[in-house]
Design a protein around this motif. Structure first.
Motif, PDB file in Angstrom:
ATOM      1  N   TYR A 245      18.620 -46.224   3.199  1.00 36.74           N
ATOM      2  CA  TYR A 245      17.173 -46.285   2.987  1.00 36.74           C
ATOM      3  C   TYR A 245      16.862 -46.666   1.535  1.00 36.74           C
ATOM      4  O   TYR A 245      16.110 -47.601   1.253  1.00 36.74           O
ATOM      5  CB  TYR A 245      16.581 -44.917   3.331  1.00 36.74           C
ATOM      6  CG  TYR A 245      15.094 -44.786   3.124  1.00 36.74           C
ATOM      7  CD1 TYR A 245      14.206 -45.013   4.169  1.00 36.74           C
ATOM      8  CD2 TYR A 245      14.567 -44.409   1.892  1.00 36.74           C
ATOM      9  CE1 TYR A 245      12.839 -44.870   3.992  1.00 36.74           C
ATOM     10  CE2 TYR A 245      13.202 -44.270   1.698  1.00 36.74           C
ATOM     11  CZ  TYR A 245      12.343 -44.499   2.750  1.00 36.74           C
ATOM     12  OH  TYR A 245      10.993 -44.370   2.562  1.00 36.74           O
TER      13      TYR A 245
ATOM     14  N   CYS B 219       7.313 -47.055   9.460  1.00 35.25           N
ATOM     15  CA  CYS B 219       7.293 -45.588   9.562  1.00 35.25           C
ATOM     16  C   CYS B 219       5.868 -45.104   9.273  1.00 35.25           C
ATOM     17  O   CYS B 219       5.209 -45.609   8.364  1.00 35.25           O
ATOM     18  CB  CYS B 219       8.280 -45.010   8.545  1.00 35.25           C
ATOM     19  SG  CYS B 219       8.092 -43.247   8.245  1.00 35.25           S
TER      20      CYS B 219
ATOM     21  N   CYS C 143       6.081 -43.536   5.464  1.00 40.07           N
ATOM     22  CA  CYS C 143       6.485 -44.271   4.254  1.00 40.07           C
ATOM     23  C   CYS C 143       6.380 -45.788   4.410  1.00 40.07           C
ATOM     24  O   CYS C 143       6.613 -46.516   3.457  1.00 40.07           O
ATOM     25  CB  CYS C 143       7.916 -43.900   3.858  1.00 40.07           C
ATOM     26  SG  CYS C 143       9.152 -44.537   5.000  1.00 40.07           S
TER      27      CYS C 143
ATOM     28  N   CYS D 265      10.519 -42.367  10.320  1.00 38.65           N
ATOM     29  CA  CYS D 265      11.880 -42.865  10.063  1.00 38.65           C
ATOM     30  C   CYS D 265      12.842 -41.705   9.806  1.00 38.65           C
ATOM     31  O   CYS D 265      12.430 -40.581   9.521  1.00 38.65           O
ATOM     32  CB  CYS D 265      11.882 -43.854   8.897  1.00 38.65           C
ATOM     33  SG  CYS D 265      11.761 -43.086   7.274  1.00 38.65           S
TER      34      CYS D 265
ATOM     35  N   CYS E 140      12.408 -39.941   6.409  1.00 34.51           N
ATOM     36  CA  CYS E 140      11.268 -39.022   6.323  1.00 34.51           C
ATOM     37  C   CYS E 140      11.527 -37.748   7.118  1.00 34.51           C
ATOM     38  O   CYS E 140      11.090 -36.663   6.735  1.00 34.51           O
ATOM     39  CB  CYS E 140       9.983 -39.718   6.795  1.00 34.51           C
ATOM     40  SG  CYS E 140       9.358 -40.885   5.572  1.00 34.51           S
TER      41      CYS E 140
END
Ligand code: SF4
Ligand code: ZN
Length: 319
Positions: free
Chosen positions: A144, A278, A281, A290, A293
């Motif tokens: 990520y 997401c 975010c 996601c 998160c």
């Protein structure tokens, strides 16, 4: 090592069984770098003018990758930048982050150090309280952050230090789990997709042992200890098995690397879910929230309950 370099006749430094080849130090280094260049070209990893972000952990793979790309940068027509994540692992991060900075300073490559706890609100040490294996959570976090940081730096490609052995371990693990989605996506190069930056593995045709020989040949500083959470990781066992096979059948690793995309992967039919932003975010995700998160949410819950993970595992000795 007994024997002579096949190119120049000097005393041999490396014996490469898979190619029935012995090379002196200098010719081995040239052989290594030529192979990286050929891999980049074979898979069309970079275009001329590409800005390439190298994920730099300070381990031998990422140091060898950065160094070889740095030497090839003019031939390939690329610009380099490094990304190092301070993962927040006590007794580990505070050692590899300064090392990564030194590696970059020596080469004159800009290094973006991301402080995971300060900038993303979570540290890997905190993930011990969650139910999934820590390395799998850490993997989600790294993917990520690296993608987001590479994109924000304006990089066209994110290059990682996965070598031939790493690639084959992922392949075997996914096969054993029956994880068709991973098998379908497992490629040396993945083109960009929406907010996902292109991802490249320029060391995918380089055996792990050759990476070790390269950093030793050039005396490159690298992390000589293991992450405290790596103990018991099954990838070491898979690598031992691959080495056993290779010992009996030199070049079997390369055969696996070739036959999988040519003969097996095209037969894998699996629905890959569409990526959507997401809800929290806006990063690409296959579910409304996601994975990153979700991890942050679980860590926040742990904190809310005043729970802390246990004492960090002790560091293994150097070497
Ligand atoms: Fe993360 Fe596990 Fe690697 Fe440590 S060993 S850096 S916890 S993936
Ligand atoms: Zn998210």
């Amino acid at each position: 090592m007994a024997g002579r370099c096949k190119v120049c006749g000097a005393p041999a430094y490396a014996r490469l069984e898979y190619a029935n080849l012995q090379l002196c130090r200098g010719d081995f280094v040239r052989f290594f770098e030529r192979r990286v260049e050929r891999t980049v070209e074979r898979y069309g990893m970079f275009e001329r003018g590409s800005e390439v972000a190298v994920a730099l952990s300070g381990g031998k793979n990422s140091v060898a990758l950065l160094h070889s790309l740095w030497k090839l940068r003019e031939r390939l027509g690329i610009e380099l930048v490094a990304i190092t994540i301070d993962l927040g692992i006590a007794g580990h991060s505070d050692r590899y982050v300064p090392l990564a900075k030194r590696v970059c300073e020596k080469l004159g490559v800009a290094c973006r150090v991301v402080n995971l706890e300060g900038e993303y609100g979570v540290a890997v040490d905190e993930l011990r309280g969650l139910r999934r294996p820590i390395c799998s959570l850490c993997g989600v976090v790294k993917r990520y952050v690296l993608n987001r940081e590479a994109r924000e730096l304006g990089a066209h490609v994110l290059a990682t230090g996965h070598n031939l052995d790493d690639f084959l371990v992922t392949l075997l693990q996914a096969y054993i789990r029956g994880d068709l989605r991973t098998l379908a996506k497992l490629k040396p190069y993945l083109p960009p997709e929406g907010k996902l930056v292109a991802r490249a593995k320029p060391l995918v045709e380089t055996p792990e042992r050759d990476v070790a020989l390269y950093v030793e040949a050039l005396g490159l500083e690298h992390v000589g200890w293991k992450c405290p959470y790596s103990r018991g990781a099954t990838s070491f066992e898979y690598k031992r098995v691959l080495d056993l096979l290779e010992g009996e059948h030199p070049s079997i690793k390369f055969q696996m690397l070739r036959s999988f995309p040519e003969k097996v992967q095209p037969l894998i039919k699996v629905e890959v879910p569409n990526l959507t932003p997401c809800s929290r975010c806006s990063e690409p995700s296959s579910s409304p929230l996601c994975q990153f998160c979700r991890i942050r949410e679980e860590v926040a819950k742990l904190r809310g309950r005043g729970l802390k993970a246990g004492a960090p595992p002790s560091l293994e000795g150097s070497g």
